[in-house]
Design a protein around this motif. Structure first.
Motif, PDB file in Angstrom:
ATOM      1  N   ILE A   1       3.408  -8.479  -5.798  1.00 32.02           N
ATOM      2  CA  ILE A   1       2.903  -8.489  -7.178  1.00 32.02           C
ATOM      3  C   ILE A   1       2.957  -7.085  -7.774  1.00 32.02           C
ATOM      4  O   ILE A   1       3.449  -6.872  -8.892  1.00 32.02           O
ATOM      5  N   LEU A   2       2.498  -6.109  -6.992  1.00 31.25           N
ATOM      6  CA  LEU A   2       2.516  -4.727  -7.483  1.00 31.25           C
ATOM      7  C   LEU A   2       3.949  -4.247  -7.704  1.00 31.25           C
ATOM      8  O   LEU A   2       4.264  -3.649  -8.738  1.00 31.25           O
ATOM      9  N   LEU A   3       4.816  -4.549  -6.721  1.00 36.06           N
ATOM     10  CA  LEU A   3       6.204  -4.112  -6.838  1.00 36.06           C
ATOM     11  C   LEU A   3       6.890  -4.770  -8.036  1.00 36.06           C
ATOM     12  O   LEU A   3       7.695  -4.140  -8.723  1.00 36.06           O
TER      13      LEU A   3
ATOM     14  N   SER B   1       9.628 -11.802 -22.287  1.00 35.64           N
ATOM     15  CA  SER B   1      10.726 -11.786 -21.323  1.00 35.64           C
ATOM     16  C   SER B   1      10.381 -10.914 -20.126  1.00 35.64           C
ATOM     17  O   SER B   1      10.769 -11.214 -18.999  1.00 35.64           O
ATOM     18  N   PHE B   2       9.665  -9.822 -20.363  1.00 38.28           N
ATOM     19  CA  PHE B   2       9.265  -8.969 -19.249  1.00 38.28           C
ATOM     20  C   PHE B   2       8.235  -9.683 -18.369  1.00 38.28           C
ATOM     21  O   PHE B   2       8.210  -9.519 -17.150  1.00 38.28           O
ATOM     22  N   TYR B   3       7.399 -10.473 -19.017  1.00 37.16           N
ATOM     23  CA  TYR B   3       6.438 -11.307 -18.283  1.00 37.16           C
ATOM     24  C   TYR B   3       7.184 -12.280 -17.376  1.00 37.16           C
ATOM     25  O   TYR B   3       6.891 -12.409 -16.177  1.00 37.16           O
ATOM     26  N   MET B   4       8.217 -12.910 -17.956  1.00 37.18           N
ATOM     27  CA  MET B   4       9.021 -13.855 -17.175  1.00 37.18           C
ATOM     28  C   MET B   4       9.712 -13.153 -16.011  1.00 37.18           C
ATOM     29  O   MET B   4       9.719 -13.653 -14.876  1.00 37.18           O
ATOM     30  N   LEU B   5      10.270 -11.977 -16.293  1.00 36.51           N
ATOM     31  CA  LEU B   5      10.933 -11.221 -15.232  1.00 36.51           C
ATOM     32  C   LEU B   5       9.956 -10.883 -14.106  1.00 36.51           C
ATOM     33  O   LEU B   5      10.319 -10.931 -12.924  1.00 36.51           O
ATOM     34  N   GLY B   6       8.719 -10.544 -14.489  1.00 34.98           N
ATOM     35  CA  GLY B   6       7.704 -10.241 -13.486  1.00 34.98           C
ATOM     36  C   GLY B   6       7.514 -11.414 -12.542  1.00 34.98           C
ATOM     37  O   GLY B   6       7.415 -11.249 -11.316  1.00 34.98           O
ATOM     38  N   ALA B   7       7.476 -12.621 -13.127  1.00 37.60           N
ATOM     39  CA  ALA B   7       7.291 -13.811 -12.304  1.00 37.60           C
ATOM     40  C   ALA B   7       8.480 -14.020 -11.367  1.00 37.60           C
ATOM     41  O   ALA B   7       8.319 -14.251 -10.161  1.00 37.60           O
ATOM     42  N   TYR B   8       9.694 -13.927 -11.912  1.00 35.35           N
ATOM     43  CA  TYR B   8      10.878 -14.158 -11.084  1.00 35.35           C
ATOM     44  C   TYR B   8      11.015 -13.113  -9.978  1.00 35.35           C
ATOM     45  O   TYR B   8      11.280 -13.424  -8.820  1.00 35.35           O
ATOM     46  N   ILE B   9      10.844 -11.845 -10.373  1.00 36.05           N
ATOM     47  CA  ILE B   9      10.996 -10.781  -9.372  1.00 36.05           C
ATOM     48  C   ILE B   9       9.913 -10.912  -8.304  1.00 36.05           C
ATOM     49  O   ILE B   9      10.182 -10.781  -7.103  1.00 36.05           O
ATOM     50  N   GLY B  10       8.685 -11.211  -8.747  1.00 34.07           N
ATOM     51  CA  GLY B  10       7.603 -11.424  -7.796  1.00 34.07           C
ATOM     52  C   GLY B  10       7.931 -12.552  -6.829  1.00 34.07           C
ATOM     53  O   GLY B  10       7.707 -12.441  -5.616  1.00 34.07           O
ATOM     54  N   TYR B  11       8.498 -13.626  -7.363  1.00 37.16           N
ATOM     55  CA  TYR B  11       8.865 -14.774  -6.535  1.00 37.16           C
ATOM     56  C   TYR B  11       9.831 -14.356  -5.428  1.00 37.16           C
ATOM     57  O   TYR B  11       9.633 -14.653  -4.244  1.00 37.16           O
ATOM     58  N   THR B  12      10.883 -13.649  -5.846  1.00 39.57           N
ATOM     59  CA  THR B  12      11.893 -13.223  -4.871  1.00 39.57           C
ATOM     60  C   THR B  12      11.285 -12.305  -3.812  1.00 39.57           C
ATOM     61  O   THR B  12      11.546 -12.450  -2.613  1.00 39.57           O
ATOM     62  N   LEU B  13      10.449 -11.357  -4.261  1.00 41.71           N
ATOM     63  CA  LEU B  13       9.840 -10.426  -3.321  1.00 41.71           C
ATOM     64  C   LEU B  13       8.939 -11.152  -2.332  1.00 41.71           C
ATOM     65  O   LEU B  13       8.880 -10.819  -1.142  1.00 41.71           O
ATOM     66  N   MET B  14       8.242 -12.194  -2.826  1.00 47.42           N
ATOM     67  CA  MET B  14       7.339 -12.928  -1.941  1.00 47.42           C
ATOM     68  C   MET B  14       8.104 -13.682  -0.862  1.00 47.42           C
ATOM     69  O   MET B  14       7.578 -13.956   0.214  1.00 47.42           O
ATOM     70  N   GLN B  15       9.356 -14.047  -1.193  1.00 51.75           N
ATOM     71  CA  GLN B  15      10.183 -14.707  -0.187  1.00 51.75           C
ATOM     72  C   GLN B  15      10.503 -13.746   0.955  1.00 51.75           C
ATOM     73  O   GLN B  15      10.673 -14.144   2.083  1.00 51.75           O
TER      74      GLN B  15
END
Lengths: 233, 620
Positions: B67-69, B41-55
């Motif tokens: 990615i780092l954030l 689940s933390f892996y999944m959260l990393g992907a989602y949060i990364g996605y939002t930050l990249m936007q």
């Protein structure tokens, strides 16, 4: 410096320590004597709060430490050398010492690795060996050295002579005498008098978790019947 | 040759995220002794949060910064979970913590759904790394090359941290004897939180790094979890080089599998795992787990006693009330009651080997779903009458349990649990991918009971008789000499051996019996529903049973049954709401923190307090 006041400790329902009370003065070596199963290790653990006494108090340097987390007890300057040694077998000698390292403390010797290697020359040669490669005697030395890295003002030594060669026991005696000369206070547990005789100022004898005798070595020598009743020869 | 190298390179690139997640799991387990199921689940959260930050963040700096954030943010969330959920249960039985982390999975699933919606998100491409480079004529995405380069650096950094710094020394010391580390003046709470933060941050980093390749979706958590377990087990629990090597092996094999054996990609991973464990039972770089480690001394187990007269009367009354259901309850209630009964039998069978045998299986669904599939396959392919198919369900599941148990029981503790999970996943992937025979994802349908059982009420009685009968049979075995031998093997394997008990054989038989009863439940299930789908074999189903047993109370015989009834009842109510996972997850976490003895255990403690039961007496 350390005072136990009527402590009672349990393992589940088993009542292991019964109203134990004694004190250790600064610079003294107190020998806690008793047979196998008398409650010596539980006393040590109750001081370190690895076993929490149900009633009674443990006071260290005027502070009530009953119920405190073990790491806080250690930080106050109580060093614990467990009977089963419990060195970290996968870590090297140097790494084991590193785990024990604490900042310098006022009023105690600040130990360095080199000072400890002077004290235990055998360990110096094995500094890069893993704990599991050490002999029993070397492991015992490492346990003491690791605890000293925390610069304690008080050391709990649980049966340091158990299961090690007589030559090394001799060496342990010298080490304890030197620690005492450095001003360290020591609570030492043993099953018999051989070792304690060489280092102890006062003795506490327990049997089945109850206190049977408290007094100086001379007082104990004046009562051979107590020794015969409660200690192994 | 070019293709070969290209595939190896792709595999190595894919290994990056897998390694990061696996090493995080491994670190956390080493120090806290918690198998963090929520790691996916933390892996999944990393992907989602990364996605939002990249936007939000522009350009190449924004991409890599995101990615780092994302990794950092997930680490912070990890701290939150550790402090709020895990800290209160560190002193609870080790296995109870698993259930808490499962609660976290459910909560995170629904929170992700709530925030990012149900659609799969396509990951943005890395600025400057779009397109491919050609190596020996084969196209390789530039981003894969970047991953190839980054992963070893992360691995090296981690290796440096663990082997060369004071923190690393403390972590390794705590892995071996955390109580002693505490007695030397190190605050364990701080160490635990730190390791949990690091481990979850790695998972988050892995999730964000794979965005350009895989995007973000709500299935990511479970999808990676299995692979991560496999990697950790193959590499050896707690070994970083092991995790890296295993991640590479699995990823490279997977790439080749996709090319040459597309139907077997899922199975392949488990075959490798089983092979490795046959040769090196504790993984490539793992060490044997030492039984009776320091710092994990629980209360002694209470002895079980046969039910007293009062309890027997109470149970009798309960069964009578159930039996009279058709007189006062609707058909719908009878169907629900049938569901609950079947589930109780399934849970009781897991409780039998978990509570009495101390054998924690993460893959008990293999035998429930297995039994259901045996019956369904007989009906579908052999046109066998319902009665025969039904009888074959427990027999088939029991045989499978004996075979799987024989392999798994070579290991103990967490390795045993992981291996059972792997076998369950192996069976699941067989069913899922062998569509010609099993119907694959579409399942097998039209599996109805015989004419004389068609009536809902009749089938209800059929299920009632067999479930209650099965549960009573399990209880009976628990109080037989075999049950005593099983508990002896659980409490002290060596002493049991010394008194002449063949502990491995006793445990294998218990595994087989538990599998048989789960198969019986599966048989009842398939004929009550008329169909079976691969999700009856899924991890989630195994976890359901685990949760039920823990909620009910591991240390009481009635635990499985009480938990089963409670869970199914609550689930039935909750699934009517949109965000039922969130509610169920929170409920599980609250129960774990507030009632660590389970339902039955807590009720008993309450009864003792008010004097209804004598202390230490177990009449459940």
């Amino acid at each position: 410096m350390l005072e136990l006041n009527a402590i009672n400790s349990f393992y589940g329902k088993a009542h292991v320590l019964n109203d134990l009370s004694f004190a250790a003065e600064r610079g003294q070596v107190v020998a806690l004597l008793g047979r196998n199963g008398a409650g010596k290790t539980t006393t040590m653990k109750s001081i370190m709060q690895l076993v929490r006494p149900k009633t009674g108090t443990v006071t260290f340097q005027g502070h009530n430490i009953t119920g405190l987390a073990s790491h806080k007890v250690a930080k106050m300057g109580l060093g614990y050398v467990p009977e089963e040694r419990r060195i970290f077998t996968d870590l090297t000698v140097l790494e084991n010492l590193e785990v024990g390292r604490q900042p310098p403390r006022e009023g105690t010797v600040t130990w360095t690795q080199d000072m400890l290697f002077d004290l235990f020359p055998n360990l110096a040669e094995r500094r890069d060996n893993r704990g599991k490669a050490l002999s029993g005697g070397e492991q015992q030395m490492l346990t003491i050295a690791r605890t000293l890295m925390g610069n304690p003002s008080f050391v709990l030594l649980d049966e340091p002579s158990e299961g090690i060669a007589p030559v090394i026991v001799e060496q342990m005696v010298r080490v304890i005498q030197q620690l005492k000369a450095d001003g360290l206070t020591v609570l030492l547990s043993e099953q018999n008098l051989h070792f304690a005789r060489a280092v102890a100022d006062t003795t506490v004898i327990i049997e089945s978790g109850s206190q049977k005798f408290t007094g100086t070595l001379d007082e104990l020598n004046a009562h051979p019947e107590i020794r015969d009743a409660y200690l192994s020869v | 040759m070019g293709l070969f190298i290209a595939q190896v390179l792709t595999g190595l690139a894919n290994a990056g995220a897998l390694f990061m997640v696996a090493s995080g799991l491994s670190l956390i387990f080493g120090v806290t002794r918690i198998v963090n199921f929520a790691h996916g689940s933390f892996y999944m959260l990393g992907a989602y949060i990364g996605y939002t930050l990249m936007q939000v963040l522009p350009g190449a700096v924004g991409f890599w910064g995101a990615i780092l954030l994302a990794g950092l943010a997930v680490g912070v969330l990890g701290v939150l979970v550790e402090v709020l959920v895990l800290r209160p249960v560190y002193r609870a039985p080790e296995l109870f913590q698993l259930v808490a982390t499962f609660g976290v999975i459910l909560v995170i699933q629904d929170l992700a759904l709530l925030i990012w919606g149900p659609e799969d998100l396509l990951g943005p491409r890395a600025p400057g790394l779009r397109g491919v480079v050609r190596i020996m004529g084969e196209p390789i995405p530039k981003y894969d090359i970047a991953l190839l380069v980054i992963t070893p650096f992360v691995a090296l950094g981690l290796w440096y941290l663990i082997t060369k710094t004071r923190v690393g020394v403390l972590v390794r010391a705590a892995t071996q004897d955390r109580e002693m580390v505490g007695a030397l003046g190190v605050n364990q709470a701080w160490l635990f939180t730190g390791v949990f933060a690091l481990g979850t941050a790695l998972a988050g980093l892995g999730g964000a790094l794979q965005l350009p390749k895989g995007g973000a979706d709500l299935m990511m958590d479970f999808n990676i979890l299995t692979a991560v377990f496999v990697v950790v087990v193959i590499g050896g629990m707690g070994s970083l080089p092991g995790a890296y090597l295993a991640a590479v092996i699995i990823s490279v094999l997977n790439v080749f599998g996709v090319t040459y054996l597309p139907q077997s990609t899922l199975v392949l991973m488990f075959v490798v795992m089983v092979l490795v464990l046959m040769i090196r039972p504790y993984g490539l770089f793992g060490r044997e787990e030492v039984a009776g480690e320091h710092g994990q001394v629980g209360e002694p187990e209470r002895p079980f006693k046969p039910a007293g007269l009062q309890v027997r009367l109470l149970v009798g009354a309960g069964v009578a009330t159930l039996a009279a259901m058709p007189l006062y309850a609707s058909t719908f209630s009878q169907v629900l009651a049938t569901d609950i009964l079947i589930f109780c039998l399934f849970a009781a069978s897991l409780h039998f080997m978990l509570g009495l045998g101390g054998l924690v299986s993460f893959g008990h669904a293999a035998f429930f779903g297995g039994g259901a599939y045996v019956a369904a396959l007989m009906v579908t392919h052999a046109d066998s009458p319902m009665e025969l198919a039904f009888i074959l369900a427990p027999i088939g599941a029991g045989l499978a349990a004996l075979i799987i148990g024989w392999v798994c029981l070579r290991l103990t503790g967490v390795y045993f649990a992981m291996l059972t999970l792997a076998f369950a996943q192996l069976i699941w992937s067989l069913v899922f991918q062998w569509g010609d025979v099993t119907g694959g994802d579409d399942g097998l349908v039209g599996i109805w009971p015989a004419e004389w059982l068609k009536e809902t009420t009749v089938f209800f009685y059929f299920a009632l008789t067999l479930s209650v009968g099965g549960i009573i049979a399990l209880r009976h075995v628990a109080h037989s000499p075999f049950g005593y031998a099983l508990r002896a093997a659980r409490d002290s394997a060596r002493q049991a051996e010394a008194t002449g008990i063949n502990t491995k054989r006793v445990q294998l038989l218990a595994f087989g019996l538990a599998g048989t009863m789960a198969g019986l439940a599966g048989g009842l299930f398939v004929f009550s529903k008329g169909s079976v789908f691969p999700n009856e074999l899924e991890i989630a189903r195994s976890f359901d049973a685990l949760i039920v047993v823990f909620l009910g109370g591991v240390k009481t015989l009635a635990g499985g049954v009480a938990g089963g009834a409670f869970f199914k009842g609550v689930e039935d109510i909750l699934v009517r709401f949109e965000y039922w996972r969130l509610a169920l997850g929170l409920l599980i976490i609250v129960v774990v923190i507030l009632a660590p003895d389970g339902i039955v255990g807590s009720l008993r403690k309450a009864a003792e307090r008010v004097g209804l039961l004598k202390r230490g007496e177990d009449t459940t």
